[in-house]
Design an enzyme around this catalytic site. Structure first.
Site, PDB file in Angstrom:
ATOM      1  N   ASN A   1       1.106  -0.823   0.216  1.00  0.00           N
ATOM      2  CA  ASN A   1      -0.104   0.191  -0.301  1.00  0.00           C
ATOM      3  C   ASN A   1       0.647   0.672  -0.247  1.00  0.00           C
ATOM      4  O   ASN A   1       1.545   1.199   0.527  1.00  0.00           O
ATOM      5  CB  ASN A   1      -0.986   0.199   1.013  1.00  0.00           C
ATOM      6  CG  ASN A   1      -0.636   0.897   2.585  1.00  0.00           C
ATOM      7  OD1 ASN A   1      -0.324   1.692   3.096  1.00  0.00           O
ATOM      8  ND2 ASN A   1       0.229  -0.214   3.236  1.00  0.00           N
TER       9      ASN A   1
ATOM     10  N   CYS B   1       5.553   3.416   9.029  1.00  0.00           N
ATOM     11  CA  CYS B   1       5.350   3.369   7.874  1.00  0.00           C
ATOM     12  C   CYS B   1       6.195   3.504   7.102  1.00  0.00           C
ATOM     13  O   CYS B   1       7.151   4.846   7.655  1.00  0.00           O
ATOM     14  CB  CYS B   1       4.004   3.695   7.754  1.00  0.00           C
ATOM     15  SG  CYS B   1       2.788   3.700   8.071  1.00  0.00           S
TER      16      CYS B   1
ATOM     17  N   ASN C   1       5.580  -3.236  11.033  1.00  0.00           N
ATOM     18  CA  ASN C   1       5.234  -2.509  10.348  1.00  0.00           C
ATOM     19  C   ASN C   1       5.937  -3.377   8.896  1.00  0.00           C
ATOM     20  O   ASN C   1       6.267  -4.210   8.730  1.00  0.00           O
ATOM     21  CB  ASN C   1       5.290  -1.192  10.228  1.00  0.00           C
ATOM     22  CG  ASN C   1       4.425   0.027   9.787  1.00  0.00           C
ATOM     23  OD1 ASN C   1       3.687  -0.097   9.060  1.00  0.00           O
ATOM     24  ND2 ASN C   1       3.998   0.824  10.388  1.00  0.00           N
TER      25      ASN C   1
ATOM     26  N   CYS D   1       3.355 -42.382  -2.402  1.00  0.00           N
ATOM     27  CA  CYS D   1       3.966 -41.492  -3.492  1.00  0.00           C
ATOM     28  C   CYS D   1       3.232 -41.406  -4.866  1.00  0.00           C
ATOM     29  O   CYS D   1       2.608 -42.494  -4.683  1.00  0.00           O
ATOM     30  CB  CYS D   1       5.134 -42.541  -3.625  1.00  0.00           C
ATOM     31  SG  CYS D   1       6.373 -41.938  -5.316  1.00  0.00           S
TER      32      CYS D   1
ATOM     33  N   CYS E   1       5.527 -37.993  -9.267  1.00  0.00           N
ATOM     34  CA  CYS E   1       5.973 -36.719  -9.458  1.00  0.00           C
ATOM     35  C   CYS E   1       6.748 -36.786 -10.010  1.00  0.00           C
ATOM     36  O   CYS E   1       7.726 -36.245 -10.514  1.00  0.00           O
ATOM     37  CB  CYS E   1       4.943 -35.985  -9.069  1.00  0.00           C
ATOM     38  SG  CYS E   1       5.923 -35.015  -7.604  1.00  0.00           S
TER      39      CYS E   1
END
Lengths: 448, 420, 82
Positions: free
Chosen positions: B73, B135, B200, B342, B345
């Site tokens: 922001n 900030c 922060n 398993c 992959c």
């Protein structure tokens, strides 16, 4: 039929399977695990690097994705629609057991749709080699081979007897599974590499086999198969008897007729083409469509997904049923089919149990349309014109070199499939074409 | 049901979940909605001289199909006059007397400015003050926020000034944009802070638009750095909390902030020494009702552990957090593949092969199927394979009975003894 | 060669040093690893030898054994003191 009714009628032939929505695409693409040594790739007859093309979708590199697909499979857009993915890539997906397989076919469709819409040049022709190659037949095998040969730098001419290239993809698969424009785009991709596709030229009619054999450095035969053969039963000449391919070809080419509106139809056969014919008849307004097959559901050759689709369309099946005679009225129009009941005996040469007729079991099925979908015939006379060795129209080829009995003539695709060797799918034909091209290239380049 | 009430530096709160200072605590309307939803407290959007904000203020870091893995922001402190905020604070406090309201404050680093604002907000009935020294954007260019929070002397001095006027507890909110947060944490405690809160937001530029080459977000085609928060910053925040919690010179309570989304995150921060937590991004992403599962999940967790009060959780993991040199070099841990789970992959294989120690190998099992196993003697127990493994339970990291422990510090001491 | 095999070779050397009553004169660590300078006990005349340890496990193992020995010694002397 008025124009607007014709337009409405045509809508039923729009592609049925919807495209993935953009969010679905990203979710699905991000579900891919990017496996190493991926089973989906191994399960693909053309060896598409599936994790790679899916990752490229996820990163927004759609051109790269389409290229990975089309590199391995020049019919990648068609195969995204007609491949039996549940038996191939998606069947092998490791997520199948853990959750659900990635929708590989749909993602492949997404990437190739992007390419169709955005027309990127995916491949370039190679440096001219000075060699000229003729290919007979612009179906999947022929186009696939031509694409590869052009990339090797060879000048390729394809002779195609029909008005449009693409073979069965263009003419023989129903448009609601595969729109014709998809097959034509793939052919166009090949033409963009400088391949000349001479359509409307039938070898043996417009040009001789001898001419081709003498004017080119190599010849490749990729003529596929012929129309559905006759059953050899009485009444096949009656009005209302059709070949499945002829029926599909018409709708594929955009010719819609009300000839089948409100009719009762019987389709003989249980392959994907039989299902295509049956679902086409339904869309053309036939009230009842019944498929008859001399074996049972377990022996049918249609993909399970296709069969499910037919059932959803309300198509019924009569197993162990053999047509014996097509019956007509005095005006020569079909009114029914006389059938015999069958039972299964011992397995025959194809490994499937042989159907045996049960005596005195004949019965009548009422119908006014009878469609033959019992496989395809062979282009025996054309093969003979090239003086090639063959077995009932199946050309004999060396599995490694793709050479026929004439070392300068190569063959690939359905013309070589049969008697248990190979599988007549688009994906198999594309792969064969690719491999044959490599074999031809090696052969040509090894000549001094 | 466990007791979720907390006592944070003397501030009593119904539960440890406070909304952190930010857009969700901009108005009385929002804070009252939050209290209605069940939040124990709220740190009001930072009060000070009202600002003028730009439009296009936030941006999200999406990862794969997951939205808001991180959030950025460039919005500043409140843009509303102090009187309006104080009026709404008073009203909120009247309507929700049992809920905690902390006023976040930011003024120029001047003694009288701190005195003035502290007195005014305390008169409105707040339960405590949080000094915003954190900030990183906008306000820092004016010498406030992170600009003063990065200088330990300024932190100490301003804390001192606030304390001079304050009657309620003073919490100092620290910036992570500093090499060693314990330096400013220590300065705050030296200045008399009753508590510290962290972190922060972190300096960030969310991205660059590849079509326009504009920054993300952009204001009329131009951008500036913002403050980064959300789930992605949790590990950074957690380590900073842990560093302060384990520092014997920093003995004030800690309010944990940074990427906390659910009760699990909250419990982790509390185990690492936070006695309350503050949440902002998750509420911005999902709305105030996430507090329901924060409360319920933490309650069930405490019950399952047989812990009566959430305060008993605070700091339990701190003794387990130490310097690298005090870790046991002789501890041996290896990966083991459970083929029952398993899914083949092969991600562990390629990860180990390309990025670790090449100790996962192919073999052919009894059924003739290719599978993978770990060559345990070469496994360094790095965890990479189990991290990349998508199948739950397919790779276990096994602790092996090792030799007696020896830390790096002990080893170096030993070598020096021999050498010298 | 797998690192483990390399370590096993170094371990043999380390065990020899520790078992055959060598005197460890110094342990020096630098960019090339660990260099252990040893001399056989009771043979002060013979020149000292150097063992170069390359693997992380080897460097860890050496100090680990020494550390263990030191602890056992400390334990013993503590027991004796009691």
């Amino acid at each position: 039929m008025n124009a607007s009714a014709a337009t409405d009628l045509w809508k039923v032939f729009d592609e049925i399977h919807p495209d993935l929505k953009p969010k679905q695409v990203m979710e699905e693409a991000n579900r891919c695990l990017f496996c190493f040594d991926a089973p989906c790739t191994k399960a693909c007859p053309t060896g598409i690097d599936v994790p790679s093309f899916i990752r490229k979708i996820a990163t927004g590199n759609l051109k790269g994705s389409a290229r990975v697909i089309m590199e391995a499979n020049p019919m990648g857009a068609t195969c995204a629609r007609v491949c039996p993915t549940e038996e191939l890539c998606e069947g092998a997906c490791v997520l199948g057991e853990a959750s659900l397989p990635v929708m590989i076919g749909d993602l492949q469709k997404h990437a190739t749709n992007w390419a169709m819409k955005n027309h990127p040049q995916l491949f370039e022709a190679g440096k001219p080699s000075g060699r000229e190659i003729a290919i007979v037949g612009a179906g999947p095998a022929g186009l696939s081979a031509a694409r590869q040969l052009a990339r090797f730098g060879h000048q390729v001419t394809i002779y195609e007897k029909r008005e449009k290239p693409g073979g069965l993809d263009t003419y023989g698969i129903v448009p609601f599974r595969l729109p014709q424009k998809v097959a034509l785009w793939e052919a166009d991709q090949v033409e963009q590499l400088g391949v000349m596709i001479k359509t409307g030229i039938a070898v043996g009619r417009d040009i001789s086999a001898d001419f081709i054999q003498t004017h080119f450095d190599a010849v490749m035969l990729a003529v596929g198969m012929a129309d559905v053969p006759d059953l050899g039963i009485p009444g096949e000449e009656l009005d209302g008897v059709f070949s499945a391919l002829e029926l599909i070809e018409k709708v594929k080419d955009g010719q819609v007729t009300d000839r089948f509106m409100g009719r009762t139809a019987i389709v003989v056969g249980a392959g994907n083409t039989a299902i295509d014919a049956a679902t086409t008849l339904k869309r053309l307004g036939a009230t009842r469509v019944q498929m008859i097959y001399r074996r049972t559901e377990s022996e049918m050759t249609a993909y399970p997904a296709e069969y499910r689709f037919a059932k959803e369309d309300g198509i019924t099946c009569s197993w162990l049923t053999q047509p014996k005679k097509v019956i007509g009225d005095t005006a020569g129009r079909v009114t029914g089919v006389e059938c015999a009941r069958m039972r299964l005996g011992k397995p025959d040469g194809s490994g499937r149990r042989r159907p045996i007729e049960i005596e005195n079991s004949n019965f009548l099925l009422e119908a006014d349309i009878f469609v033959k979908a019992i496989g395809q015939g062979r282009h025996t006379s054309l093969i003979d014109a090239f003086r090639l060795k063959h077995d009932h129209g199946i050309v004999s080829v060396d599995a490694r070199t793709f050479q026929t009995s004439d070392p300068n003539v190569f063959a690939a695709g359905d013309v070589t499939f049969g008697n248990g060797s190979g599988e007549a799918t688009v994906v198999a034909a594309a792969q064969q074409g690719k491999l044959a091209a490599l074999a031809i290239h090696r052969q040509l380049m090894s000549r001094v | 049901m466990a007791d979720l009430r907390i006592d944070f530096a003397g501030i009593k709160s119904g539960n440890p979940f406070w909304l952190a200072s930010g857009p969700p605590t901009n108005t009385g309307y929002q804070v009252q909605r939050a209290f209605e939803a069940g939040w124990g407290g709220a740190v009001w959007k930072t009060l000070g001289e009202p600002v003028i904000n730009v439009t296009s203020r936030f941006s999200g870091m999406h990862y794969g199909s997951q939205r808001v893995a991180g959030f950025n922001n460039i919005e500043l402190i409140t843009d509303r006059p102090l009187e309006i905020n104080l009026q709404e604070i008073e009203e909120t406090k009247v309507n929700y007397p049992d809920h905690t309201i902390i006023a976040s404050l930011m003024v120029e680093p001047k003694r009288e400015k701190w005195h003035e604002i502290v007195k005014k907000v305390e008169a409105a009935g707040v339960d405590g003050l949080e000094l915003n020294f954190g900030c990183p954007h906008g306000m820092a260019e004016r010498g406030m926020g992170a600009a003063s929070g990065q200088v330990p002397e300024l932190v100490e001095k301003q804390t001192c000034w606030a304390k001079e006027a304050a009657e309620t507890p003073v919490i100092v909110k620290l910036t992570p944009n500093i090499t060693d947060i314990t330096a400013t944490a220590y300065a705050a405690s030296q200045g008399g802070a009753d508590a510290i809160s962290m972190i922060n937001t972190i300096n960030s530029l969310m991205g660059v638009d590849l079509d326009t080459w504009n920054t993300i977000p952009n204001v009329a085609g131009k951008g500036t750095h913002g403050g980064y928060c959300g789930p992605a910053v949790k590990p950074i925040a957690l380590s900073m909390v842990a560093e302060c919690a384990r520092d014997p010179d920093i003995s004030v309570p800690i309010s944990g902030i940074g990427g906390i989304e659910n009760w699990r995150d909250a419990a982790e921060f509390m185990l690492m020494g936070a006695s309350c937590v503050q949440i902002c991004t998750a509420a911005m992403h999902h709305g105030f009702r996430i507090v329901e599962d924060l409360i319920d999940g933490l309650n069930n967790y405490l019950d399952s552990k047989g812990i009566a009060s959430v305060m008993d959780l605070v700091g339990q993991s701190v003794p387990k957090y130490m310097s690298w040199g005090d870790l046991d070099l002789n501890h041996k841990r290896v990966a083991r593949i459970n083929l029952d789970q398993c899914i083949h992959c092969n991600k562990c294989y390629i990860a180990c092969e390309d990025a670790a120690h090449q100790c996962i190998e192919w073999f052919v099992d009894a059924k003739g199927k290719r599978a993978l196993k770990v060559r345990e003697e070469d496994c360094v127990g790095c965890n990479l394979c189990s991290i990349v493994c998508p199948a739950e339970g397919a790779i276990h990291m096994i602790d092996q009975p090792g030799e007696f422990p020896m830390t790096w510090n002990e080893r170096q001491h030993l070598i020096h003894t021999i050498g010298g | 060669m797998h690192e483990h095999t390399q370590f096993m070779n170094e371990k043999v050397k380390i065990d020899q040093i520790l078992q055959r009553s060598y005197l460890i004169i110094s342990i020096e660590e630098n960019l090339s690893g660990t260099f252990v300078t040893v001399q056989p006990q009771g043979e002060q005349e013979s020149p000292p030898g150097t063992v170069h340890l390359v693997t992380a496990d080897g460097r860890r193992y050496l100090t680990s054994r020494l550390f263990e020995r030191k602890r056992v010694h400390a334990q013993k002397s503590e027991n004796t003191a009691r």
